[in-house]
Design a protein around this motif. Structure first.
Motif, PDB file in Angstrom:
ATOM      1  N   MET A   1     -14.252   5.021  -2.236  1.00  0.00           N
ATOM      2  CA  MET A   1     -14.297   4.298  -3.496  1.00  0.00           C
ATOM      3  C   MET A   1     -15.502   3.362  -3.463  1.00  0.00           C
ATOM      4  SD  MET A   1     -11.493   1.662  -5.136  1.00  0.00           S
ATOM      5  CE  MET A   1     -10.471   2.891  -5.919  1.00  0.00           C
ATOM      6  N   THR A   2     -16.230   3.337  -4.537  1.00  0.00           N
ATOM      7  CA  THR A   2     -17.362   2.426  -4.638  1.00  0.00           C
ATOM      8  C   THR A   2     -16.887   1.075  -5.170  1.00  0.00           C
ATOM      9  OG1 THR A   2     -17.906   2.985  -6.930  1.00  0.00           O
ATOM     10  CG2 THR A   2     -18.904   4.362  -5.186  1.00  0.00           C
ATOM     11  N   THR A   3     -17.760   0.088  -5.064  1.00  0.00           N
ATOM     12  CA  THR A   3     -17.426  -1.232  -5.589  1.00  0.00           C
ATOM     13  C   THR A   3     -17.198  -1.170  -7.094  1.00  0.00           C
ATOM     14  OG1 THR A   3     -18.708  -2.262  -3.832  1.00  0.00           O
ATOM     15  CG2 THR A   3     -18.204  -3.628  -5.744  1.00  0.00           C
ATOM     16  N   GLU A   4     -18.030  -0.397  -7.791  1.00  0.00           N
ATOM     17  CA  GLU A   4     -17.845  -0.287  -9.239  1.00  0.00           C
ATOM     18  C   GLU A   4     -16.518   0.379  -9.574  1.00  0.00           C
ATOM     19  OE1 GLU A   4     -20.031   0.966 -13.398  1.00  0.00           O
ATOM     20  OE2 GLU A   4     -20.950   1.610 -11.526  1.00  0.00           O
ATOM     21  N   GLU A   5     -16.146   1.420  -8.849  1.00  0.00           N
ATOM     22  CA  GLU A   5     -14.856   2.081  -9.090  1.00  0.00           C
ATOM     23  C   GLU A   5     -13.691   1.125  -8.837  1.00  0.00           C
ATOM     24  OE1 GLU A   5     -16.064   6.685  -7.906  1.00  0.00           O
ATOM     25  OE2 GLU A   5     -15.421   5.287  -6.342  1.00  0.00           O
ATOM     26  N   PHE A   6     -13.832   0.279  -7.819  1.00  0.00           N
ATOM     27  CA  PHE A   6     -12.815  -0.721  -7.500  1.00  0.00           C
ATOM     28  C   PHE A   6     -12.630  -1.688  -8.663  1.00  0.00           C
ATOM     29  CE2 PHE A   6     -11.779  -4.875  -5.463  1.00  0.00           C
ATOM     30  CZ  PHE A   6     -10.584  -4.544  -4.849  1.00  0.00           C
ATOM     31  N   VAL A   7     -13.726  -2.209  -9.176  1.00  0.00           N
ATOM     32  CA  VAL A   7     -13.668  -3.158 -10.294  1.00  0.00           C
ATOM     33  C   VAL A   7     -13.152  -2.473 -11.550  1.00  0.00           C
ATOM     34  CG1 VAL A   7     -15.033  -4.637 -11.810  1.00  0.00           C
ATOM     35  CG2 VAL A   7     -15.438  -4.667  -9.339  1.00  0.00           C
ATOM     36  N   LYS A   8     -13.629  -1.257 -11.812  1.00  0.00           N
ATOM     37  CA  LYS A   8     -13.174  -0.507 -12.992  1.00  0.00           C
ATOM     38  C   LYS A   8     -11.666  -0.256 -12.918  1.00  0.00           C
ATOM     39  CE  LYS A   8     -13.966   3.608 -15.812  1.00  0.00           C
ATOM     40  NZ  LYS A   8     -12.539   3.827 -16.051  1.00  0.00           N
ATOM     41  N   ALA A   9     -11.146  -0.023 -11.709  1.00  0.00           N
ATOM     42  CA  ALA A   9      -9.704   0.186 -11.538  1.00  0.00           C
ATOM     43  C   ALA A   9      -8.929  -1.064 -11.951  1.00  0.00           C
ATOM     44  CB  ALA A   9      -9.384   0.570 -10.096  1.00  0.00           C
ATOM     45  N   LEU A  81     -13.813  -6.464   2.238  1.00  0.00           N
ATOM     46  CA  LEU A  81     -12.966  -5.428   1.645  1.00  0.00           C
ATOM     47  C   LEU A  81     -13.521  -4.044   1.941  1.00  0.00           C
ATOM     48  CD1 LEU A  81     -12.420  -7.019  -1.862  1.00  0.00           C
ATOM     49  CD2 LEU A  81     -10.814  -6.969   0.030  1.00  0.00           C
ATOM     50  N   LYS A  82     -12.628  -3.181   2.400  1.00  0.00           N
ATOM     51  CA  LYS A  82     -13.005  -1.790   2.670  1.00  0.00           C
ATOM     52  C   LYS A  82     -11.899  -0.891   2.145  1.00  0.00           C
ATOM     53  CE  LYS A  82     -15.504  -2.995   6.836  1.00  0.00           C
ATOM     54  NZ  LYS A  82     -15.591  -2.874   8.275  1.00  0.00           N
ATOM     55  N   ASN A  87     -15.358   2.434   3.529  1.00  0.00           N
ATOM     56  CA  ASN A  87     -16.462   2.070   2.641  1.00  0.00           C
ATOM     57  C   ASN A  87     -16.355   0.599   2.258  1.00  0.00           C
ATOM     58  OD1 ASN A  87     -17.527   4.765   2.413  1.00  0.00           O
ATOM     59  ND2 ASN A  87     -15.838   5.220   1.038  1.00  0.00           N
ATOM     60  N   GLN A  88     -17.461  -0.122   2.428  1.00  0.00           N
ATOM     61  CA  GLN A  88     -17.526  -1.545   2.104  1.00  0.00           C
ATOM     62  C   GLN A  88     -17.449  -1.740   0.593  1.00  0.00           C
ATOM     63  OE1 GLN A  88     -17.886  -3.856   4.638  1.00  0.00           O
ATOM     64  NE2 GLN A  88     -17.553  -5.467   3.162  1.00  0.00           N
TER      65      GLN A  88
END
Length: 109
Positions: A1-9, A81-82, A87-88
């Motif tokens: 998961m990318t950082t953007e995907e994390f935030v979008k979630a 966070l990973k 993935n960071q």
């Protein structure tokens, strides 16, 4: 998961809460409480704005807190966070949170 995907979630979760709480068939306690108010269409519109704004503030604040850009419970520090693949996720949370939670708001005003 990318950082953007994390935030979008987080953003998607906010939208899901809003939809569920305002649904005619909501089985959540919040949904039932709102339904018990027997609001008019105009009042429902105001309730939607209140909930949307509240959720935006809450999710945005949590994301900034995880990124170290804001405090959580009076403590401000950056968290490492990973995802489960190692993935960071830290680092750009603040900029993506702004994109998903604030940018659209600024365009409306």
């Amino acid at each position: 998961m990318t950082t953007e995907e994390f935030v979008k979630a987080f953003h998607d979760e906010k939208q899901d809460f809003l939809k569920e709480y305002l649904s005619e068939n909501s089985e959540t306690e919040v949904g039932q409480l709102i339904k018990s108010l027997k609001l008019t269409d105009e009042q429902n519109g105001i309730m939607k704005k209140v909930l949307d704004s509240s959720f935006k503030d809450i999710f945005y604040s949590i994301l900034l807190g995880l990124d170290g850009s804001a405090s959580i419970g009076g403590i401000q520090e950056m968290y490492d966070l990973k995802d489960e693949n190692g993935n960071q996720l830290s680092g750009n949370i603040e900029s993506y949170a702004f994109k998903y939670f604030q940018e659209k708001l600024q365009r409306r005003n």
